[in-house]
Design an enzyme around this catalytic site. Structure first.
Site, PDB file in Angstrom:
ATOM      1  N   ASN A   1      -6.162  -6.898  -9.496  1.00 55.51           N
ATOM      2  CA  ASN A   1      -4.948  -6.570  -8.737  1.00 55.51           C
ATOM      3  C   ASN A   1      -4.931  -7.462  -7.499  1.00 55.51           C
ATOM      4  OD1 ASN A   1      -2.817  -5.508  -7.364  1.00 55.51           O
ATOM      5  ND2 ASN A   1      -3.715  -3.479  -7.036  1.00 55.51           N
ATOM      6  N   TRP A   2      -4.127  -8.512  -7.577  1.00 50.86           N
ATOM      7  CA  TRP A   2      -4.085  -9.472  -6.456  1.00 50.86           C
ATOM      8  C   TRP A   2      -3.282  -8.951  -5.268  1.00 50.86           C
ATOM      9  CZ3 TRP A   2      -3.205 -15.127  -8.687  1.00 50.86           C
ATOM     10  CH2 TRP A   2      -4.375 -15.523  -9.333  1.00 50.86           C
ATOM     11  N   LYS A   3      -2.568  -7.841  -5.454  1.00 54.41           N
ATOM     12  CA  LYS A   3      -1.720  -7.291  -4.374  1.00 54.41           C
ATOM     13  C   LYS A   3      -0.804  -8.407  -3.840  1.00 54.41           C
ATOM     14  CE  LYS A   3      -5.267  -3.849  -3.726  1.00 54.41           C
ATOM     15  NZ  LYS A   3      -6.012  -2.937  -2.871  1.00 54.41           N
TER      16      LYS A   3
ATOM     17  N   HIS B   1      -0.010   3.117  -7.944  1.00 53.93           N
ATOM     18  CA  HIS B   1      -1.049   2.655  -7.028  1.00 53.93           C
ATOM     19  C   HIS B   1      -0.855   3.323  -5.665  1.00 53.93           C
ATOM     20  CE1 HIS B   1      -3.627   0.173  -4.551  1.00 53.93           C
ATOM     21  NE2 HIS B   1      -4.213  -0.229  -5.670  1.00 53.93           N
TER      22      HIS B   1
ATOM     23  N   GLU C   1      -1.160   2.296  -2.736  1.00 53.83           N
ATOM     24  CA  GLU C   1      -0.433   1.521  -1.711  1.00 53.83           C
ATOM     25  C   GLU C   1       1.081   1.645  -1.910  1.00 53.83           C
ATOM     26  OE1 GLU C   1      -2.583  -2.130  -2.295  1.00 53.83           O
ATOM     27  OE2 GLU C   1      -4.358  -1.161  -1.451  1.00 53.83           O
TER      28      GLU C   1
ATOM     29  N   GLU D   1      -8.956   5.571  -8.479  1.00 51.18           N
ATOM     30  CA  GLU D   1      -9.168   4.774  -7.275  1.00 51.18           C
ATOM     31  C   GLU D   1      -9.122   5.686  -6.049  1.00 51.18           C
ATOM     32  OE1 GLU D   1      -8.018   0.397  -7.900  1.00 51.18           O
ATOM     33  OE2 GLU D   1      -6.195   1.436  -7.378  1.00 51.18           O
TER      34      GLU D   1
ATOM     35  N   GLY E   1     -10.560  -1.168  -0.328  1.00 53.51           N
ATOM     36  CA  GLY E   1     -10.553  -2.140   0.764  1.00 53.51           C
ATOM     37  C   GLY E   1     -11.442  -1.754   1.940  1.00 53.51           C
TER      38      GLY E   1
ATOM     39  N   SER F   1     -13.381  -1.102  -3.857  1.00 54.27           N
ATOM     40  CA  SER F   1     -14.499  -1.904  -3.340  1.00 54.27           C
ATOM     41  C   SER F   1     -15.487  -2.345  -4.427  1.00 54.27           C
ATOM     42  CB  SER F   1     -15.229  -1.166  -2.212  1.00 54.27           C
ATOM     43  OG  SER F   1     -14.358  -0.991  -1.107  1.00 54.27           O
TER      44      SER F   1
ATOM     45  N   GLY G   1      -9.602  -5.320  -6.506  1.00 53.37           N
ATOM     46  CA  GLY G   1      -8.677  -5.891  -5.528  1.00 53.37           C
ATOM     47  C   GLY G   1      -9.256  -7.150  -4.920  1.00 53.37           C
TER      48      GLY G   1
HETATM   49  P1  13P Z   1     -10.380  -3.323  -3.418  1.00 52.04           P
HETATM   50  O1  13P Z   1     -11.173  -3.792  -4.609  1.00 52.04           O
HETATM   51  O2  13P Z   1      -9.989  -4.409  -2.487  1.00 52.04           O
HETATM   52  O3  13P Z   1     -11.053  -2.163  -2.744  1.00 52.04           O
HETATM   53  O4  13P Z   1      -8.991  -2.747  -4.001  1.00 52.04           O
HETATM   54  C1  13P Z   1      -9.020  -1.857  -5.053  1.00 52.04           C
HETATM   55  C2  13P Z   1      -7.636  -1.678  -5.558  1.00 52.04           C
HETATM   56  O5  13P Z   1      -6.776  -1.158  -4.871  1.00 52.04           O
HETATM   57  C3  13P Z   1      -7.346  -2.162  -6.916  1.00 52.04           C
HETATM   58  O6  13P Z   1      -6.106  -1.708  -7.352  1.00 52.04           O
END
Ligand code: 13P
Length: 251
Positions: free
Chosen positions: A12-14, A99, A101, A171, A177, A215, A236
């Site tokens: 997930n590159w966001k 998700h 976010e 998650e 993060g 993470s 992420g």
């Molecule tokens: P991180 O791996 O940066 O913690 O993010 C996880 C995430 O939100 C994947 O969708």
């Protein structure tokens, strides 16, 4: 004995990387994969919308591309949105739904998430449905009730015949993060709980992957992937580095 399922690795590159940075990324990634067998592994990249078609053009069929968003309507006056048909015509076969976010920054509610799940599955998209509790819910010991509610709301009207098109990502928000990974016990317990709840909803859980996100990195992936009921990872920040993401897939 737990059933053998293909491990699932989502990147997930966001809202990260541009076309030029993605081009450099795949130059390195291709070299790493040149000698690597992808048997029994499903790899899906979820780049920003702008990069979907470009990234799809970089790969053969072994690696898939998914969208971080879409809107559950056929077409029309939905400014800023993209439809299932648009994605499928360009070879984009996966979508992320729910998700944390998007739930927090874009105010996506359980009701919209349910509509997206039903629409995606009925329109031949595969889904990664995300669920996860925040820290206060975990500290109050309410995480299972909370996750059960998210799962039920999203899946209660789904026909169990769609099972093979569904991946569930657990998650925990407090692990996203933050560098703070859930313990093996916390992950194992929640994944087993999810498995049992999916069975209660009538799904054949030998067809549904339950993956962990929060993470995950090149150092901890091997341990996470060895936990019972963990069928892969949603990554992420570590997926933004091709060597790190390769190490996770190879773990
Ligand atoms: P991180 O791996 O940066 O913690 O993010 C996880 C995430 O939100 C994947 O969708």
């Amino acid at each position: 004995m737990l059933p053998m399922k293909n491990k699932f690795f989502g990147a997930n590159w966001k809202m990260n990387l541009t076309t030029s940075k993605a081009t450099d990324y795949f130059k390195t990634f291709e070299k790493l994969f040149a000698t690597h067998s992808l048997t029994h592994k499903d790899i899906v990249f979820f780049p920003p919308m702008q990069l979907l078609a470009f990234i799809h053009s970089q790969f053969n069929q072994n690696i898939k591309v998914g969208s971080q968003n879409f809107y559950p309507q056929k077409q029309g006056a939905f400014t800023g949105e993209v439809s299932a048909d648009m994605l499928l015509e360009d070879g984009i076969s996966w979508v992320l739904i729910g998700h944390s976010e998007r739930r927090s920054h874009l105010q996506e509610q359980d009701s919209l998430i349910k509509q997206k799940v039903l629409w995606a599955l009925e329109n031949n998209l595969n889904i990664v449905l995300c669920c996860g509790e925040d820290l206060s819910i975990r500290e109050n010991g309410q995480e299972k009730t909370f996750i059960q509610k998210q799962l039920l709301s999203a899946l209660e009207e789904v026909n169990p015949s769609h099972a093979s098109k569904i991946v569930i990502a657990y998650e925990p928000i407090w692990a996203i993060g933050t560098g703070k990974v859930a313990t093996s016990e916390q992950i194992g317990e929640m994944h087993q709980f999810l498995d049992h709840n999916l069975s209660s909803l009538g799904f054949n859980t030998s067809l549904i992957r339950i993956i962990y996100g929060g993470s995950v990195n090149a150092q901890n992936a091997k341990e996470i992937l060895s936990i019972p009921y963990v069928d892969g990872t949603l990554v992420g920040s570590a997926s933004l580095n091709p060597k790190d993401f390769f190490t996770i897939i190879d773990a």
